[in-house]
Every structure is written in structure tokens, then in C-alpha cells.
Design a protein around this motif. Structure first.
Motif, PDB file in Angstrom:
ATOM      1  N   ALA A 129       0.159   9.174  -2.033  1.00 53.73           N
ATOM      2  CA  ALA A 129       0.509   9.991  -1.994  1.00 53.73           C
ATOM      3  C   ALA A 129      -0.447  10.578  -2.625  1.00 53.73           C
ATOM      4  CB  ALA A 129       1.788  10.304  -3.150  1.00 53.73           C
ATOM      5  N   PRO A 130      -0.279  12.120  -1.997  1.00 50.45           N
ATOM      6  CA  PRO A 130      -1.718  13.157  -2.892  1.00 50.45           C
ATOM      7  C   PRO A 130      -0.834  13.953  -4.165  1.00 50.45           C
ATOM      8  CG  PRO A 130       0.294  13.761  -0.479  1.00 50.45           C
ATOM      9  CD  PRO A 130       0.467  12.324  -0.829  1.00 50.45           C
ATOM     10  N   SER A 131      -1.783  13.996  -4.439  1.00 52.13           N
ATOM     11  CA  SER A 131      -1.202  14.820  -5.681  1.00 52.13           C
ATOM     12  C   SER A 131      -0.553  15.756  -6.378  1.00 52.13           C
ATOM     13  CB  SER A 131      -2.793  15.522  -5.918  1.00 52.13           C
ATOM     14  OG  SER A 131      -3.192  17.184  -5.257  1.00 52.13           O
ATOM     15  N   TRP A 132       0.350  16.532  -4.958  1.00 46.64           N
ATOM     16  CA  TRP A 132       0.994  17.267  -5.173  1.00 46.64           C
ATOM     17  C   TRP A 132       2.185  16.665  -4.437  1.00 46.64           C
ATOM     18  CZ3 TRP A 132       4.072  17.768  -0.286  1.00 46.64           C
ATOM     19  CH2 TRP A 132       2.999  17.260   0.625  1.00 46.64           C
ATOM     20  N   ALA A 133       2.132  15.280  -4.088  1.00 47.14           N
ATOM     21  CA  ALA A 133       4.153  14.635  -4.337  1.00 47.14           C
ATOM     22  C   ALA A 133       4.256  13.701  -4.694  1.00 47.14           C
ATOM     23  CB  ALA A 133       3.701  14.429  -2.949  1.00 47.14           C
ATOM     24  N   GLN A 134       3.420  13.297  -6.092  1.00 44.47           N
ATOM     25  CA  GLN A 134       3.233  12.174  -6.705  1.00 44.47           C
ATOM     26  C   GLN A 134       4.493  12.214  -7.612  1.00 44.47           C
ATOM     27  OE1 GLN A 134      -0.645  12.263  -8.419  1.00 44.47           O
ATOM     28  NE2 GLN A 134      -1.868  11.780  -6.410  1.00 44.47           N
ATOM     29  N   LYS A 135       5.493  11.300  -7.928  1.00 44.58           N
ATOM     30  CA  LYS A 135       6.898  11.228  -8.881  1.00 44.58           C
ATOM     31  C   LYS A 135       5.458  11.656 -10.729  1.00 44.58           C
ATOM     32  CE  LYS A 135      10.896   8.981 -10.534  1.00 44.58           C
ATOM     33  NZ  LYS A 135      11.278   7.412  -9.948  1.00 44.58           N
ATOM     34  N   TYR A 136       4.651  11.072 -10.490  1.00 40.24           N
ATOM     35  CA  TYR A 136       3.724  10.669 -11.637  1.00 40.24           C
ATOM     36  C   TYR A 136       2.591  11.128 -11.522  1.00 40.24           C
ATOM     37  CZ  TYR A 136       7.572   7.005 -12.957  1.00 40.24           C
ATOM     38  OH  TYR A 136       9.336   6.829 -13.029  1.00 40.24           O
ATOM     39  N   ALA A 137       2.517  12.724 -12.183  1.00 31.99           N
ATOM     40  CA  ALA A 137       1.074  12.702 -11.678  1.00 31.99           C
ATOM     41  C   ALA A 137      -0.257  12.158 -11.783  1.00 31.99           C
ATOM     42  CB  ALA A 137       1.023  14.275 -12.945  1.00 31.99           C
ATOM     43  N   GLY A 138      -1.061  12.054 -11.537  1.00 28.87           N
ATOM     44  CA  GLY A 138      -2.392  11.163 -11.295  1.00 28.87           C
ATOM     45  C   GLY A 138      -2.471   9.969 -10.486  1.00 28.87           C
ATOM     46  N   VAL A 139      -1.157   9.695 -10.584  1.00 25.59           N
ATOM     47  CA  VAL A 139      -1.303   8.102 -10.032  1.00 25.59           C
ATOM     48  C   VAL A 139      -0.627   7.871  -8.279  1.00 25.59           C
ATOM     49  CG1 VAL A 139       0.714   5.932 -10.526  1.00 25.59           C
ATOM     50  CG2 VAL A 139       0.332   7.829 -12.094  1.00 25.59           C
ATOM     51  N   SER A 140      -1.515   8.252  -7.407  1.00 23.19           N
ATOM     52  CA  SER A 140      -1.620   7.773  -6.341  1.00 23.19           C
ATOM     53  C   SER A 140      -1.353   7.016  -5.419  1.00 23.19           C
ATOM     54  CB  SER A 140      -2.932   8.333  -5.866  1.00 23.19           C
ATOM     55  OG  SER A 140      -3.502   7.303  -6.322  1.00 23.19           O
ATOM     56  N   CYS A 141      -0.864   5.525  -6.527  1.00 27.90           N
ATOM     57  CA  CYS A 141      -0.628   3.915  -5.247  1.00 27.90           C
ATOM     58  C   CYS A 141       0.904   4.437  -5.862  1.00 27.90           C
ATOM     59  CB  CYS A 141      -1.336   3.262  -6.046  1.00 27.90           C
ATOM     60  SG  CYS A 141      -0.648   3.090  -7.869  1.00 27.90           S
ATOM     61  N   GLY A 142       1.917   5.094  -6.943  1.00 34.74           N
ATOM     62  CA  GLY A 142       2.704   4.983  -7.519  1.00 34.74           C
ATOM     63  C   GLY A 142       4.234   5.867  -6.858  1.00 34.74           C
ATOM     64  N   PRO A 187      -4.845  -0.063 -12.244  1.00 33.00           N
ATOM     65  CA  PRO A 187      -5.181   1.520 -12.442  1.00 33.00           C
ATOM     66  C   PRO A 187      -4.292   2.534 -11.826  1.00 33.00           C
ATOM     67  CG  PRO A 187      -6.787  -0.163 -11.887  1.00 33.00           C
ATOM     68  CD  PRO A 187      -5.880  -0.865 -11.540  1.00 33.00           C
ATOM     69  N   ALA A 188      -4.308   3.804 -11.817  1.00 33.86           N
ATOM     70  CA  ALA A 188      -3.660   5.265 -10.922  1.00 33.86           C
ATOM     71  C   ALA A 188      -4.181   5.323  -9.778  1.00 33.86           C
ATOM     72  CB  ALA A 188      -3.778   6.803 -12.161  1.00 33.86           C
ATOM     73  N   ASP A 189      -5.201   5.030  -9.171  1.00 38.39           N
ATOM     74  CA  ASP A 189      -5.449   5.072  -7.776  1.00 38.39           C
ATOM     75  C   ASP A 189      -5.985   3.177  -7.174  1.00 38.39           C
ATOM     76  OD1 ASP A 189      -7.933   4.643  -9.613  1.00 38.39           O
ATOM     77  OD2 ASP A 189      -9.612   5.290  -8.146  1.00 38.39           O
ATOM     78  N   TYR A 190      -5.095   2.756  -7.701  1.00 38.58           N
ATOM     79  CA  TYR A 190      -4.977   0.801  -7.141  1.00 38.58           C
ATOM     80  C   TYR A 190      -5.086   1.691  -5.779  1.00 38.58           C
ATOM     81  CZ  TYR A 190      -4.240  -3.959  -7.277  1.00 38.58           C
ATOM     82  OH  TYR A 190      -3.622  -4.764  -7.218  1.00 38.58           O
ATOM     83  N   PRO A 191      -5.786   0.263  -5.000  1.00 41.45           N
ATOM     84  CA  PRO A 191      -5.596   1.290  -3.607  1.00 41.45           C
ATOM     85  C   PRO A 191      -4.494  -0.076  -2.929  1.00 41.45           C
ATOM     86  CG  PRO A 191      -7.110  -0.410  -4.255  1.00 41.45           C
ATOM     87  CD  PRO A 191      -7.305  -0.080  -5.637  1.00 41.45           C
TER      88      PRO A 191
END
Length: 478
Positions: A129-142, A187-191
Motif C-alpha cells: 500500500a502507498p503511504s497515503w493509503a496505509q491503515k498504519y502509517a509506515g507499514v506498506s505491507c499492512g 519489518p514495515a516494508d516486508y516484501p
């Protein structure tokens, strides 16, 4: 046998025209993002009329290397799974005035084009998820924020409209990967994916279902033939096993179904990775995985659990084993593989048979080996680092895709010993596949009426006085 020469002549003519067209196309400029040219291999004169898909699939990081493409086509691969769409890279900026801007150069277009043009079937994974669409800020895999589900649906619809068409022909879409992993564990950017919610009874599965309810109609509106899969589930452990430390983690699927999510996906996917144990008993962790041994091991056990959950909710969906392989997990006596590589590679080659035979027996739609190219994560790669000298695992794979193409599973073989056996039928032939589950050789008395015995590579095996010693997998044809 009667041969219709006019039909053959037409096929040859069609093939020549097709080749000439390809030659003429070589000077065109590719619009794809990757840098290497599109490659098409036609090992058969009628390759442009591909047969129905088999169960056999692989995953790639990219599909632009000429040797890798050739190996895939030569092995009659049907399915190619690829993480082709990173939403965070394709749409890094939020829409302005409901106008979305997509940078499709960040999609793996050349890879998808090569898959499509070689008549393989892509399974495209959408992640991040791009930063502007994340439920938890900074967690792109979430998880995606609920108020951004419609933006995600718009992105998916645009992607489907673009890539369901030739030359890409993407009709299978996977939404995330291992979403049942908690963001607290990676990690927050876990692939991969991390929609899991520790502390919740169903680990976030209900919320994932809410996303499906918005995303699925958007995909189907763009391509009614599209098939949507939930992200391949890790399912860390059997919730009913005393050794399962976090039973809720494997209830993610149940959360999806409890929240009426079954009407918003077409296929259910899961992963299964055993670890190489020892040369004396290489597959012990498959059959006796401490968190899945009550159900028959990590592959069969997960499949059994999935069916149990679906039956509980009155759901029936096709199943994809869309990641698996034999891992060499460090540290151990034989891993890193630089220490025990001969033992591991030999075991890996045998596990190719274990993996696909049980997938066929389990009735899955497809089985994907992760990964096809390279050495891979924890040395699971099928080909290895040098495509000109592929690992034995690839050689075994190339034979099994031919030997067990278009077969029907008919049941287990009563071997009368510790050996495991599976029976299949195909036009004019019955095939038994037998192997030793404990790393030790066992004698097997051959039944009357067999035609030939083949080892895992397809080489003939000569028995002695009607008895063969079996450790690695063998095929017995009748």
C-alpha cells in the motif's frame, strides 16, 4: 495410423506465418518497463495452440532472462506466479480530485509480456500500500485503510483493463501475499503481506474480507473472466495442535469466511515449506512438522485444515498451493548449503516429486514452486544460479511435467511396506509413483503386468528378480 496431410500442411503454414510475423515485429519498440526484449519460444510446431493447463507452475522474480524463459517453456510450465504489481510504486501519490495517476512503467510489463506471448498463464500478485493509503502509517505491507478501499479498487480496475488484454493476458489476480502474518513480526516494508492483527480472534481476516467486498466487483467489472485469489496464506500452525503458539494466526481464513468473504474471491491459496533435515532423513520436517504433524505434515496437514474450515462454513473453492519448495534453513550441520550442498540438492530433486504428486493427489488447481530461477530464499531455487547448468531439481521437474500431464489421481497404492505410493491414470496407461518417506531404501516386489520402471529423471530402472530397492522416487508404468 491415418494422418491427415492437409491438416498438417495447414498447421505448418500457420506456424510459418506466425514466425514471419514475429520476425517482422523484432524492429518494433517495446512499451514495457523492463529492459530486455520480448522472447517467444516454440518447441512444438503448434505451440501457439497451447494445451489446457496442468497443475505445474513456478514463481519468478522476473521473466526476461532468455535462458530462464527457454527452460520454462521446455519444461511445459503452465502457470507462472509473479509479484508484478507494487501499488506503492505505481501510484505513490494520492489521487487529486478523484483523478488517479498511474506509472505503469513500475509494473513488470516485459515479464508479463513474455509470459503471455509464450502461452503460459500468469498469476499476478498485487502488493504494498502507498503511504497515503496505509491503515498504519509506515507499514506498506499492512492493511489498507478502509476509506481507501475504493482507491485500491480503482487501481485494480485500471490494472485489469490494461493487462487482461494481449500481449499480457493476465486473468488471475492475487491480492497480497501471506496476509495472515502480523505486522508486529516483520519489518514495515516486508516484501510480502502483513494484514494480521495479533490479539484478535480471527487475526484480521474479517477486515481483509471487507477489502475483498470492494476490490472483487471492480476486478470483475473490468474482466468478467478474471479469477481472484486471496493472498497465499502462511498458516503458521494447526490451531488444534498443542504446539501451536498462536492459534489465532491460522484463523485468518475463518475470519474471511465468517464475514461473508467467500462471495468475493474465486480461489484460496496457501504455502507449504518443509526444511531439509539430514541426509539420512531429509523430509522429516514435512511429515512430522511439530505444528502440523497431527494432520499429516506441513503440506497435507494444511490442505486438510483448509478443507475442514471450508466445510464448516459450507464453502467450496478451488485451492492453489501457490508457494512451496524444500528449504535449507540455517544454521544446521548441512546448511548453509555450501557445506552440505550435494546432500541438499539431491534431496531437493526428490522433493520436486513429493511436492507435485501430493498436489495432484490433493486436487489443487495448481502448485507453484518458489522460486524457478536463481538459488532463491533459503536455497529453494529450482534452477540455481547458472541457467546453462540447471540443478537436478529442474531435470526432475522437466520429466514429471511430461509424465504426469493430464493424469487423474485414482488413490494410494498399498505397497505392503513403509513406501508411499500414489496411483494415476491417463489415456492408455496407469502410473504408480513410489518413494521412501524415511530416507532409507526399502525393497518392493513388482506386480505382474508392469511395462517399465523409470527413475525420477525418467531413466529406465532394471529390477533384480522382480524386486527393486526404492529410496528416491520411481515411476512404474502399466
Amino acid at each position: 495410423m491415418f494422418v491427415n496431410k492437409s491438416v498438417i500442411g495447414k498447421l505448418i503454414g500457420i506456424s510459418l506465418v506466425f514466425v514471419l510475423l514475429l520476425m517482422g515485429r523484432s524492429s518494433e519498440t517495446s512499451l514495457a518497463a523492463d529492459t530486455e526484449a520480448t522472447s517467444i519460444y516454440l518447441p512444438l510446431i503448434v505451440r501457439n495452440f497451447p494445451p489446457p493447463p496442468t497443475v505445474f507452475g513456478v514463481e519468478v522474480h522476473s521473466f526476461t532472462n532468455q535462458d530462464v524463459i527457454r527452460l520454462a517453456v521446455d519444461a511445459r510450465v503452465s502457470w507462472v506466479r509473479i509479484a508484478a504489481f507494487d501499488w506503492s510504486k505505481i501510484e505513490p501519490n494520492a489521487p487529486v480530485g478523484n483523478v488517479h495517476t498511474y506509472d505503469w512503467s513500475k509494473a513488470l510489463e516485459s515479464s508479463l509480456e513474455n509470459i503471455g506471448r509464450n502461452h503460459l498463464r500468469p498469476i499476478a500478485t498485487v502488493k504494498m500500500a502507498p503511504s497515503w493509503a496505509q491503515k498504519y502509517a509506515g507499514v506498506s505491507c499492512g492493511p489498507i485503510a478502509a476509506e481507501k478501499f475504493t482507491d485500491f479498487a480503482a487501481f485494480l480496475q485500471a490494472a485489469v483493463q490494461r493487462y487482461s488484454q494481449p500481449p499480457y493476458n493476465v486473468h488471475h489476480w492475487e491480492l497480497g501475499n501471506e496476509p495472515d502474518v502480523s505486522r508486529e513480526l516483520v519489518p514495515a516494508d516486508y516484501p510480502f503481506g502483513c494484514w494480521g492483527e495479533k490479539g484478535q480472534t480471527y487475526y484480521g481476516g474479517e477486515y481483509y474480507a471487507e477489502m475483498l467486498k470492494v476490490a472483487y466487483p471492480a476486478i470483475k467489472a473490468a474482466d468478467p473472466t478474471a479469477k481472484v485469489s486471496i493472498g497465499g496464506l502462511l498458516m503458521d500452525c494447526d490451531p488444534n495442535d498443542p504446539q501451536c503458539t498462536d492459534p489465532a494466526a491460522s484463523k485468518f481464513l475463518e475470519g474471511i469466511l465468517r464475514n461473508q468473504g467467500a462471495g468475493y474471491f474465486d480461489m484460496l491459496s496457501f504455502h507449504a515449506y518443509p526444511a531439509f533435515y539430514t541426509p539420512a532423513n531429509p523430509f522429516y520436517s514435512d511429515l512430522h512438522h511439530p505444528k502440523w504433524d497431527l494432520r499429516g505434515g506441513i503440506l497435507d496437514g494444511k490442505l486438510d485444515y483448509i478443507h475442514e474450515v471450508m466445510n464448516t462454513y459450507g464453502v467450496s473453492k478451488p485451492i492453489s498451493l501457490n508457494e512451496g519448495g524444500l528449504m535449507c534453513v540455517e544454521p544446521s550441520q548441512y546448511c548453509p548449503p555450501s557445506v552440505g550442498i550435494p546432500y541438499f540438492l539431491d534431496a531437493q530433486a526428490s522433493y520436486v516429486v513429493w511436492y507435485y504428486v501430493r498436489a495432484l493427489a490433493g486436487g489443487v488447481e495448481n502448485a507453484i514452486w518458489y522460486t524457478f530461477e536463481g538459488s532463491g530464499w533459503r536455497s529453494v531455487g529450482m534452477i540455481g544460479d547458472d541457467p546453462s547448468q540447471p540443478r537436478d531439481a529442474y531435470k526432475v521437474f522437466k520429466f514429471i511435467t511430461s509424465e504426469l500431464a493430464d493424469v487423474t489421481y485414482t488413490g494410494r497404492v498399498n505397497t505392503g511396506s513403509a513406501l508411499h505410493g500414489y496411483a494415476f491414470s491417463k489415456t492408455g496407461k496407469v502410473i504408480w509413483v513410489l518413494w521412501s518417506p524415511d530416507g532409507q531404501a526399502h525393497n518392493f516386489t513388482l506386480p505382474a503386468g508392469y511395462d517399465q520402471i523409470l527413475d525420477r529423471f525418467g531413466n529406465p530402472v532394471t529390477p533384480g528378480n522382480g524386486v527393486i530397492s526404492i529410496n528416491s522416487p520411481v515411476y512404474i508404468e502399466f
